[in-house]
Design a protein around this motif. Sequence first.
Motif, PDB file in Angstrom:
ATOM      1  N   PRO A 172       9.527 -12.212   5.687  1.00 36.26           N
ATOM      2  CA  PRO A 172       8.269 -12.051   6.437  1.00 36.26           C
ATOM      3  C   PRO A 172       7.304 -11.071   5.782  1.00 36.26           C
ATOM      4  CG  PRO A 172      10.188 -11.772   7.869  1.00 36.26           C
ATOM      5  CD  PRO A 172      10.676 -11.712   6.467  1.00 36.26           C
ATOM      6  N   LEU A 173       7.833 -10.094   5.050  1.00 34.80           N
ATOM      7  CA  LEU A 173       6.985  -9.052   4.474  1.00 34.80           C
ATOM      8  C   LEU A 173       6.207  -9.552   3.271  1.00 34.80           C
ATOM      9  CD1 LEU A 173       9.517  -6.079   4.665  1.00 34.80           C
ATOM     10  CD2 LEU A 173       7.821  -6.771   6.358  1.00 34.80           C
ATOM     11  N   VAL A 174       6.827 -10.389   2.443  1.00 30.90           N
ATOM     12  CA  VAL A 174       6.145 -10.855   1.233  1.00 30.90           C
ATOM     13  C   VAL A 174       5.043 -11.856   1.559  1.00 30.90           C
ATOM     14  CG1 VAL A 174       8.180 -10.475  -0.197  1.00 30.90           C
ATOM     15  CG2 VAL A 174       7.833 -12.718   0.851  1.00 30.90           C
ATOM     16  N   ARG A 175       4.924 -12.242   2.818  1.00 32.92           N
ATOM     17  CA  ARG A 175       3.866 -13.173   3.218  1.00 32.92           C
ATOM     18  C   ARG A 175       2.740 -12.470   3.973  1.00 32.92           C
ATOM     19  NH1 ARG A 175       6.805 -18.172   5.997  1.00 32.92           N
ATOM     20  NH2 ARG A 175       7.765 -16.538   7.253  1.00 32.92           N
ATOM     21  N   GLU A 176       2.739 -11.131   3.915  1.00 32.55           N
ATOM     22  CA  GLU A 176       1.699 -10.341   4.574  1.00 32.55           C
ATOM     23  C   GLU A 176       1.118  -9.372   3.561  1.00 32.55           C
ATOM     24  OE1 GLU A 176       1.284  -6.971   8.067  1.00 32.55           O
ATOM     25  OE2 GLU A 176       3.098  -8.183   7.940  1.00 32.55           O
ATOM     26  N   GLU A 177      -0.190  -9.421   3.394  1.00 33.72           N
ATOM     27  CA  GLU A 177      -0.827  -8.661   2.316  1.00 33.72           C
ATOM     28  C   GLU A 177      -0.625  -7.157   2.460  1.00 33.72           C
ATOM     29  OE1 GLU A 177      -5.082  -8.510  -0.092  1.00 33.72           O
ATOM     30  OE2 GLU A 177      -4.982  -9.411   1.900  1.00 33.72           O
ATOM     31  N   ALA A 178      -0.787  -6.613   3.662  1.00 28.62           N
ATOM     32  CA  ALA A 178      -0.631  -5.167   3.841  1.00 28.62           C
ATOM     33  C   ALA A 178       0.802  -4.734   3.539  1.00 28.62           C
ATOM     34  CB  ALA A 178      -1.012  -4.778   5.263  1.00 28.62           C
ATOM     35  N   ALA A 179       1.773  -5.535   3.971  1.00 26.88           N
ATOM     36  CA  ALA A 179       3.174  -5.214   3.691  1.00 26.88           C
ATOM     37  C   ALA A 179       3.452  -5.291   2.197  1.00 26.88           C
ATOM     38  CB  ALA A 179       4.085  -6.165   4.457  1.00 26.88           C
ATOM     39  N   ARG A 180       2.810  -6.224   1.524  1.00 33.17           N
ATOM     40  CA  ARG A 180       2.999  -6.334   0.069  1.00 33.17           C
ATOM     41  C   ARG A 180       2.575  -5.050  -0.632  1.00 33.17           C
ATOM     42  NH1 ARG A 180       0.566 -12.306  -1.522  1.00 33.17           N
ATOM     43  NH2 ARG A 180       2.290 -13.561  -0.726  1.00 33.17           N
ATOM     44  N   ARG A 181       1.431  -4.517  -0.234  1.00 39.04           N
ATOM     45  CA  ARG A 181       0.947  -3.289  -0.887  1.00 39.04           C
ATOM     46  C   ARG A 181       1.934  -2.139  -0.687  1.00 39.04           C
ATOM     47  NH1 ARG A 181      -4.509  -3.196  -2.128  1.00 39.04           N
ATOM     48  NH2 ARG A 181      -5.111  -5.272  -2.849  1.00 39.04           N
ATOM     49  N   ARG A 182       2.425  -1.994   0.530  1.00 44.10           N
ATOM     50  CA  ARG A 182       3.384  -0.908   0.787  1.00 44.10           C
ATOM     51  C   ARG A 182       4.683  -1.140   0.019  1.00 44.10           C
ATOM     52  NH1 ARG A 182       1.320  -1.763   6.050  1.00 44.10           N
ATOM     53  NH2 ARG A 182       3.199  -2.907   6.681  1.00 44.10           N
ATOM     54  N   LEU A 183       5.101  -2.383  -0.080  1.00 47.85           N
ATOM     55  CA  LEU A 183       6.328  -2.694  -0.810  1.00 47.85           C
ATOM     56  C   LEU A 183       6.177  -2.388  -2.292  1.00 47.85           C
ATOM     57  CD1 LEU A 183       9.168  -3.839  -0.480  1.00 47.85           C
ATOM     58  CD2 LEU A 183       8.222  -6.130  -0.814  1.00 47.85           C
ATOM     59  N   GLU A 184       5.016  -2.676  -2.857  1.00 48.96           N
ATOM     60  CA  GLU A 184       4.774  -2.366  -4.265  1.00 48.96           C
ATOM     61  C   GLU A 184       4.893  -0.867  -4.521  1.00 48.96           C
ATOM     62  OE1 GLU A 184       0.925  -3.981  -4.695  1.00 48.96           O
ATOM     63  OE2 GLU A 184       1.596  -6.072  -4.736  1.00 48.96           O
ATOM     64  N   LYS A 185       4.345  -0.061  -3.622  1.00 49.89           N
ATOM     65  CA  LYS A 185       4.450   1.396  -3.773  1.00 49.89           C
ATOM     66  C   LYS A 185       5.905   1.850  -3.696  1.00 49.89           C
ATOM     67  CE  LYS A 185      -0.150   2.248  -1.822  1.00 49.89           C
ATOM     68  NZ  LYS A 185      -0.911   2.835  -0.691  1.00 49.89           N
ATOM     69  N   GLY A 186       6.655   1.247  -2.789  1.00 49.20           N
ATOM     70  CA  GLY A 186       8.071   1.596  -2.689  1.00 49.20           C
ATOM     71  C   GLY A 186       8.840   1.263  -3.957  1.00 49.20           C
ATOM     72  N   LEU A 187       8.534   0.129  -4.570  1.00 48.28           N
ATOM     73  CA  LEU A 187       9.214  -0.254  -5.810  1.00 48.28           C
ATOM     74  C   LEU A 187       8.873   0.704  -6.947  1.00 48.28           C
ATOM     75  CD1 LEU A 187       8.844  -4.153  -5.710  1.00 48.28           C
ATOM     76  CD2 LEU A 187      10.892  -2.794  -5.253  1.00 48.28           C
ATOM     77  N   ILE A 188       7.639   1.168  -7.002  1.00 50.27           N
ATOM     78  CA  ILE A 188       7.261   2.143  -8.033  1.00 50.27           C
ATOM     79  C   ILE A 188       8.055   3.435  -7.864  1.00 50.27           C
ATOM     80  CG2 ILE A 188       5.378   3.626  -8.827  1.00 50.27           C
ATOM     81  CD1 ILE A 188       3.473   1.314  -8.286  1.00 50.27           C
ATOM     82  N   ALA A 189       8.179   3.899  -6.624  1.00 46.36           N
ATOM     83  CA  ALA A 189       8.932   5.137  -6.377  1.00 46.36           C
ATOM     84  C   ALA A 189      10.399   4.965  -6.756  1.00 46.36           C
ATOM     85  CB  ALA A 189       8.802   5.531  -4.910  1.00 46.36           C
ATOM     86  N   ILE A 190      10.990   3.822  -6.406  1.00 47.68           N
ATOM     87  CA  ILE A 190      12.400   3.584  -6.722  1.00 47.68           C
ATOM     88  C   ILE A 190      12.599   3.487  -8.232  1.00 47.68           C
ATOM     89  CG2 ILE A 190      14.296   1.927  -6.514  1.00 47.68           C
ATOM     90  CD1 ILE A 190      13.231   1.256  -3.725  1.00 47.68           C
ATOM     91  N   GLY A 191      11.675   2.810  -8.928  1.00 44.22           N
ATOM     92  CA  GLY A 191      11.806   2.692 -10.383  1.00 44.22           C
ATOM     93  C   GLY A 191      11.750   4.034 -11.084  1.00 44.22           C
ATOM     94  N   LEU A 192      10.850   4.901 -10.634  1.00 46.73           N
ATOM     95  CA  LEU A 192      10.758   6.231 -11.240  1.00 46.73           C
ATOM     96  C   LEU A 192      12.004   7.058 -10.939  1.00 46.73           C
ATOM     97  CD1 LEU A 192       8.783   8.001 -12.858  1.00 46.73           C
ATOM     98  CD2 LEU A 192       7.938   8.893 -10.683  1.00 46.73           C
ATOM     99  N   ALA A 193      12.489   7.000  -9.690  1.00 45.26           N
ATOM    100  CA  ALA A 193      13.689   7.752  -9.322  1.00 45.26           C
ATOM    101  C   ALA A 193      14.908   7.234 -10.070  1.00 45.26           C
ATOM    102  CB  ALA A 193      13.915   7.653  -7.811  1.00 45.26           C
ATOM    103  N   LEU A 194      14.965   5.923 -10.302  1.00 43.45           N
ATOM    104  CA  LEU A 194      16.108   5.348 -11.009  1.00 43.45           C
ATOM    105  C   LEU A 194      16.209   5.882 -12.433  1.00 43.45           C
ATOM    106  CD1 LEU A 194      18.406   3.211 -11.192  1.00 43.45           C
ATOM    107  CD2 LEU A 194      16.657   1.578 -11.911  1.00 43.45           C
ATOM    108  N   GLY A 195      15.084   5.883 -13.157  1.00 47.54           N
ATOM    109  CA  GLY A 195      15.109   6.399 -14.523  1.00 47.54           C
ATOM    110  C   GLY A 195      15.441   7.879 -14.584  1.00 47.54           C
ATOM    111  N   ALA A 196      14.850   8.665 -13.667  1.00 50.84           N
ATOM    112  CA  ALA A 196      15.143  10.098 -13.640  1.00 50.84           C
ATOM    113  C   ALA A 196      16.606  10.357 -13.298  1.00 50.84           C
ATOM    114  CB  ALA A 196      14.230  10.785 -12.629  1.00 50.84           C
ATOM    115  N   TRP A 197      17.160   9.602 -12.348  1.00 49.16           N
ATOM    116  CA  TRP A 197      18.554   9.770 -11.955  1.00 49.16           C
ATOM    117  C   TRP A 197      19.491   9.422 -13.105  1.00 49.16           C
ATOM    118  CZ3 TRP A 197      22.388  11.849  -9.890  1.00 49.16           C
ATOM    119  CH2 TRP A 197      23.562  11.200  -9.537  1.00 49.16           C
ATOM    120  N   GLY A 198      19.156   8.400 -13.881  1.00 53.69           N
ATOM    121  CA  GLY A 198      19.988   8.055 -15.034  1.00 53.69           C
ATOM    122  C   GLY A 198      20.045   9.174 -16.054  1.00 53.69           C
TER     123      GLY A 198
END
Length: 500
Positions: A172-198
């Motif tokens: 349901p989230l990937v079919r809603e524009e506002a949710a998409r924007r928030r999800l993109e921000k979450g993925l950026i945060a996770i990607g940065l934390a993943l590299g730093a944690w490694g």
Amino acid sequence: MTWTAAGRKGAPSLAPLASPSRRRVIGTACVAVLAALAFGALLPSDPLAAVAAIVVIPLAFGAPVAALSALLALTVLVPFPVQDQFSVIGGSGRPGLLLADVLLVLGLCRIGWLILSRRLRIDVPLLAAAAVALVLTAALAWGIAHGAAVSEAGHEARRVMLGVGAFVLAWPLVREEAARRRLEKGLIAIGLALGAWGLIQWGFSISYTSAADVGVRRGVDLTSSGHGSLQGGLYAYPVAVTLAWAALVSGRVRSTPLRWLLAAIVCLNALCAWLTYERTFWVAAAVACAVVLMMSGAQARRLAARWVPIGAASLLVCVFALAPGELRTAVERMLSVTRLEVDKSYEYRVIESQIVGDEIRNSPLTGSGFGATITWGKDDTFNTLTTPFAHNGYLWLAWKIGIPAALFLVSVIVAAVVRRGPPVEEWRWHALRIGSRAALLALLLISVTFPAFDALGVTAVMGLLVAVCFSGGGDAPPGRPLSPPRGGTTEQARPRARRI
């Protein structure tokens, strides 16, 4: 929306009454808080679990994007022993529910409520996900009925079910524009934390555990040196590199801080992938990035030709300055692919695959169920061992759930990889879709020698990637269409006058 007069000293002003949607949100939040308090009251002897419940339940019902991002972060970043230690019910070494399990179950309850209240339509993707979930549940029951250890069967079912559940939560989230924007921000945060944690794991030599999802494993096969191989975040590094790479080479990231942030995600996770010293992951990441360039057009290839040599040279200089011995280890590890006759890991996988193939032939339709084990060994080479594990992900899947179900599940992922998006869509989502298709391809390649379908650290991510790939142009308002590269103009990108 209904309006009413309000104001000080009789001065009229217009203020909206609570709309039905707002009342539903307030009602849902109240129910969630009451449920959390009731759940906490039932666990007076476990205050940590009570506090976790008070936080998690409102999060799952009131902030679905944040709940999905938390689920991804927990599975990608937090090692299983830590998750098990702070489980909501149970505890370390005891059967229980992890916080990720609770987020998933509550999120699925929310999806069920949306369906019952007719705010979410049941479509073919949701029906397919429900069918896969039923098959996985049957495989769990089948394995336990045939004598598998309940804990091991449950762990295996959890890992695969997380992928299906994450898809359902994300759909349901990937079919809603506002949710998409928030999800993109979450993925950026996770990607940065993943590299730093490694890099933290590597720099502080965090101990390798039996769960194989954290720490540095000592030694690197077929090399004369090496600090060890990084294991924490193993499956997620190529995914993070590919998604950030797709956004960078699109040429449409206008914000300079965002460009630097995406570049940091690519460099940190590429460095972590290098330090795993797993050749399959190197090849998979390289293929995924090449596929991104093929799907992104000529502008992306020109940007890559300009910046990749500079970035690669900078990384090599940094590695040579900080850990010069790792360059030699990487070269030796890369050249070791020509020495398969002395590569014990290759021989291990061959013998293991033969044994698993025999198990598949014994139960080709139903599979052996989750928790099933194999016992094998080789004189003077490998000690006899009993394990529910298999390195080839496709054989592992067919062994556990049967050939027909495994073929269907893999076919869905392949269909997601080859599916093209709508001709007009917002450029951020277009880049994420391209990156998701290439990342899924990388995971399919990895599954030849590593069981990506059985990895807690990536199955939820796979579910999200599939949802992104299958999201259609008619699901959400398109917003701004694909914008041209910087400096370019197209008729499609010109602003249109709004009708008043």
